[in-house]
Design an enzyme around this catalytic site. Structure first.
Site, PDB file in Angstrom:
ATOM      1  N   SER A  52      14.410  14.180 -29.580  1.00 30.81           N
ATOM      2  CA  SER A  52      13.964  14.002 -30.969  1.00 30.81           C
ATOM      3  C   SER A  52      15.070  14.477 -31.896  1.00 30.81           C
ATOM      4  O   SER A  52      15.959  15.226 -31.460  1.00 30.81           O
ATOM      5  CB  SER A  52      12.719  14.867 -31.189  1.00 30.81           C
ATOM      6  OG  SER A  52      12.358  14.908 -32.552  1.00 30.81           O
ATOM      7  N   TYR A  56       8.220  23.328 -30.627  1.00 30.80           N
ATOM      8  CA  TYR A  56       8.568  21.915 -30.392  1.00 30.80           C
ATOM      9  C   TYR A  56      10.089  21.766 -30.371  1.00 30.80           C
ATOM     10  O   TYR A  56      10.647  21.121 -29.485  1.00 30.80           O
ATOM     11  CB  TYR A  56       7.943  21.025 -31.477  1.00 30.80           C
ATOM     12  CG  TYR A  56       8.157  19.545 -31.264  1.00 30.80           C
ATOM     13  CD1 TYR A  56       7.600  18.880 -30.170  1.00 30.80           C
ATOM     14  CD2 TYR A  56       8.918  18.793 -32.160  1.00 30.80           C
ATOM     15  CE1 TYR A  56       7.798  17.516 -29.984  1.00 30.80           C
ATOM     16  CE2 TYR A  56       9.110  17.432 -31.994  1.00 30.80           C
ATOM     17  CZ  TYR A  56       8.550  16.792 -30.896  1.00 30.80           C
ATOM     18  OH  TYR A  56       8.737  15.439 -30.714  1.00 30.80           O
TER      19      TYR A  56
HETATM   20  P1  NDP Z   1       1.930   9.331 -28.718  1.00 33.49           P
HETATM   21  O1  NDP Z   1       0.998  10.470 -28.953  1.00 33.49           O
HETATM   22  O2  NDP Z   1       1.564   7.987 -29.212  1.00 33.49           O
HETATM   23  O3  NDP Z   1       2.260   9.193 -27.173  1.00 33.49           O
HETATM   24  C1  NDP Z   1       2.350  10.297 -26.300  1.00 33.49           C
HETATM   25  C2  NDP Z   1       2.114   9.787 -24.893  1.00 33.49           C
HETATM   26  O4  NDP Z   1       2.290  10.874 -23.977  1.00 33.49           O
HETATM   27  C3  NDP Z   1       0.737   9.222 -24.678  1.00 33.49           C
HETATM   28  O5  NDP Z   1       0.846   8.053 -23.898  1.00 33.49           O
HETATM   29  C4  NDP Z   1       0.021  10.316 -23.891  1.00 33.49           C
HETATM   30  O6  NDP Z   1      -0.943   9.708 -23.039  1.00 33.49           O
HETATM   31  C5  NDP Z   1       1.188  10.874 -23.072  1.00 33.49           C
HETATM   32  N1  NDP Z   1       0.972  12.214 -22.572  1.00 33.49           N
HETATM   33  C6  NDP Z   1       0.780  13.346 -23.293  1.00 33.49           C
HETATM   34  N2  NDP Z   1       0.593  14.377 -22.460  1.00 33.49           N
HETATM   35  C7  NDP Z   1       0.691  13.884 -21.193  1.00 33.49           C
HETATM   36  C8  NDP Z   1       0.584  14.465 -19.909  1.00 33.49           C
HETATM   37  N3  NDP Z   1       0.377  15.774 -19.743  1.00 33.49           N
HETATM   38  N4  NDP Z   1       0.733  13.663 -18.822  1.00 33.49           N
HETATM   39  C9  NDP Z   1       0.945  12.338 -18.978  1.00 33.49           C
HETATM   40  N5  NDP Z   1       1.055  11.735 -20.171  1.00 33.49           N
HETATM   41  C10 NDP Z   1       0.919  12.511 -21.263  1.00 33.49           C
HETATM   42  O7  NDP Z   1       3.333   9.801 -29.342  1.00 33.49           O
HETATM   43  P2  NDP Z   1       4.791   9.147 -29.365  1.00 33.49           P
HETATM   44  O8  NDP Z   1       4.813   7.807 -28.773  1.00 33.49           O
HETATM   45  O9  NDP Z   1       5.286   9.350 -30.724  1.00 33.49           O
HETATM   46  O10 NDP Z   1       5.572  10.181 -28.428  1.00 33.49           O
HETATM   47  C11 NDP Z   1       6.342   9.828 -27.321  1.00 33.49           C
HETATM   48  C12 NDP Z   1       7.545  10.761 -27.221  1.00 33.49           C
HETATM   49  O11 NDP Z   1       8.381  10.564 -28.352  1.00 33.49           O
HETATM   50  C13 NDP Z   1       7.209  12.244 -27.184  1.00 33.49           C
HETATM   51  O12 NDP Z   1       8.028  12.879 -26.224  1.00 33.49           O
HETATM   52  C14 NDP Z   1       7.581  12.710 -28.581  1.00 33.49           C
HETATM   53  O13 NDP Z   1       7.925  14.059 -28.616  1.00 33.49           O
HETATM   54  C15 NDP Z   1       8.763  11.806 -28.875  1.00 33.49           C
HETATM   55  N6  NDP Z   1       9.094  11.650 -30.289  1.00 33.49           N
HETATM   56  C16 NDP Z   1       8.209  11.080 -31.170  1.00 33.49           C
HETATM   57  C17 NDP Z   1       8.533  10.989 -32.504  1.00 33.49           C
HETATM   58  C18 NDP Z   1       7.573  10.444 -33.511  1.00 33.49           C
HETATM   59  O14 NDP Z   1       7.839  10.578 -34.732  1.00 33.49           O
HETATM   60  N7  NDP Z   1       6.486   9.795 -33.131  1.00 33.49           N
HETATM   61  C19 NDP Z   1       9.836  11.444 -33.011  1.00 33.49           C
HETATM   62  C20 NDP Z   1      10.686  11.989 -32.004  1.00 33.49           C
HETATM   63  C21 NDP Z   1      10.335  12.082 -30.701  1.00 33.49           C
HETATM   64  P3  NDP Z   1      -2.339  10.324 -22.523  1.00 33.49           P
HETATM   65  O15 NDP Z   1      -2.886  11.152 -23.649  1.00 33.49           O
HETATM   66  O16 NDP Z   1      -3.129   9.096 -22.199  1.00 33.49           O
HETATM   67  O17 NDP Z   1      -1.970  11.110 -21.316  1.00 33.49           O
END
Ligand code: NDP
Length: 247
Positions: free
Chosen positions: A143, A156
């Site tokens: 990020s 974070y």
């Molecule tokens: P979302 O919340 O849409 O997606 C997060 C995903 O992670 C979901 O599919 C969730 O699925 C999964 N997840 C969370 N915990 C677990 C777990 N313990 N095991 C398996 N799957 C898990 O957020 P984003 O798409 O935005 O985030 C994706 C990545 O991008 C993250 O690493 C985030 O830090 C990073 N990011 C996002 C930014 C933003 O502005 N959105 C900016 C910079 C980085 P489920 O709950 O079904 O398990």
């Protein structure tokens, strides 16, 4: 559909929403067979259907990446299903913002266990398979928060800093095995990420901030990942930092 990744197998963690979902779709659209990992079965099944209907191939694997055994198992299940593991996109993550003083330390454990250990467990499981194949590519989602620390984001920030340190050490350890390592560093992306914040003030503050911008779409990040993983084997795209224009 194009065939740039024909014959390649990708695992995408956190594929049930946001960046992971868009990345799975994008990788499948260029010919990769994709294993979709997350905890929400219904979302994964719907995405498998969508990919199949557009001529791609995907399987869903319900797993909590924060559990070492489940993270290893998802990699082995992918190899069992498709015969290889070429690309691992360590995307699953949570961003539970809030001040350090007075924080609910359960938020910290969730972030460290998912964003850091989950990514490490999956990598650990994939490396022997990639080494035996003679190539592989690990894409770690960090990020802007892995480069710039901010009050209210300390833990974070710490998890994404960890992703950066781990990824560079890993790159140095495995480049002679033709395993590439890429860090993707998005700025604000319109996803569900902020919905899961447990601290009400922190949640409101970040939501207001995101609404003040034209945030990136998940597809913008997916396109960067496709760029990185479709380069010739001699090219290792080490790091991509992508912000919304007005961030
Ligand atoms: P979302 O919340 O849409 O997606 C997060 C995903 O992670 C979901 O599919 C969730 O699925 C999964 N997840 C969370 N915990 C677990 C777990 N313990 N095991 C398996 N799957 C898990 O957020 P984003 O798409 O935005 O985030 C994706 C990545 O991008 C993250 O690493 C985030 O830090 C990073 N990011 C996002 C930014 C933003 O502005 N959105 C900016 C910079 C980085 P489920 O709950 O079904 O398990």
């Amino acid at each position: 559909m194009s065939d740039k990744l024909h014959g390649k197998v990708a695992v995408v963690t956190g594929a049930s929403s946001g960046i992971g979902e868009a990345t799975a779709l994008a990788l499948a659209s260029v010919g990769a067979q994709v294993a979709l990992v997350a905890r929400r079965t219904d979302r994964l099944e719907a995405l498998v259907k969508r990919i199949s209907e557009s001529g791609g191939q995907a399987i869903s694997i319900v797993a909590d990446v924060a559990d070492d055994a489940q993270a290893h198992d998802m990699i082995l299940k992918t190899k069992d299903a498709f015969g290889r593991v070429d690309i691992l996109v360590n995307n699953a993550g949570v961003m539970l913002l809030g001040q350090i003083d007075g924080a609910d330390t359960e938020d910290w454990r969730r972030m460290v266990n998912t964003n850091v250990l989950g990514l490490m467990y999956a990598t650990h499981a994939a490396l022997p398979i990639m080494k035996a194949q003679g190539e592989g590519h690990i894409v770690n989602i960090s990020s802007v928060a892995g480069r710039l620390a901010q009050a209210g984001s300390g833990v974070y920030n710490a998890t994404k800093w960890a992703v950066g340190g781990f990824s560079e050490a890993l790159r140095q350890e495995v480049h002679n095995d033709k395993i590439r390592v890429t860090i993707i560093e998005p700025g604000a992306v319109a996803t569900e990420l902020t919905d899961h914040i447990t601290n009400p003030e922190a949640k409101q503050r970040v939501k207001t901030w995101v609404q003040s911008l034209t945030p990136l779409e998940s597809e913008d990040i997916a396109a960067a990942i496709v760029y990185a993983v479709t380069q010739p084997l001699r090219v290792n795209v080490n790091e991509i930092l992508i912000r919304p224009t007005d961030q």
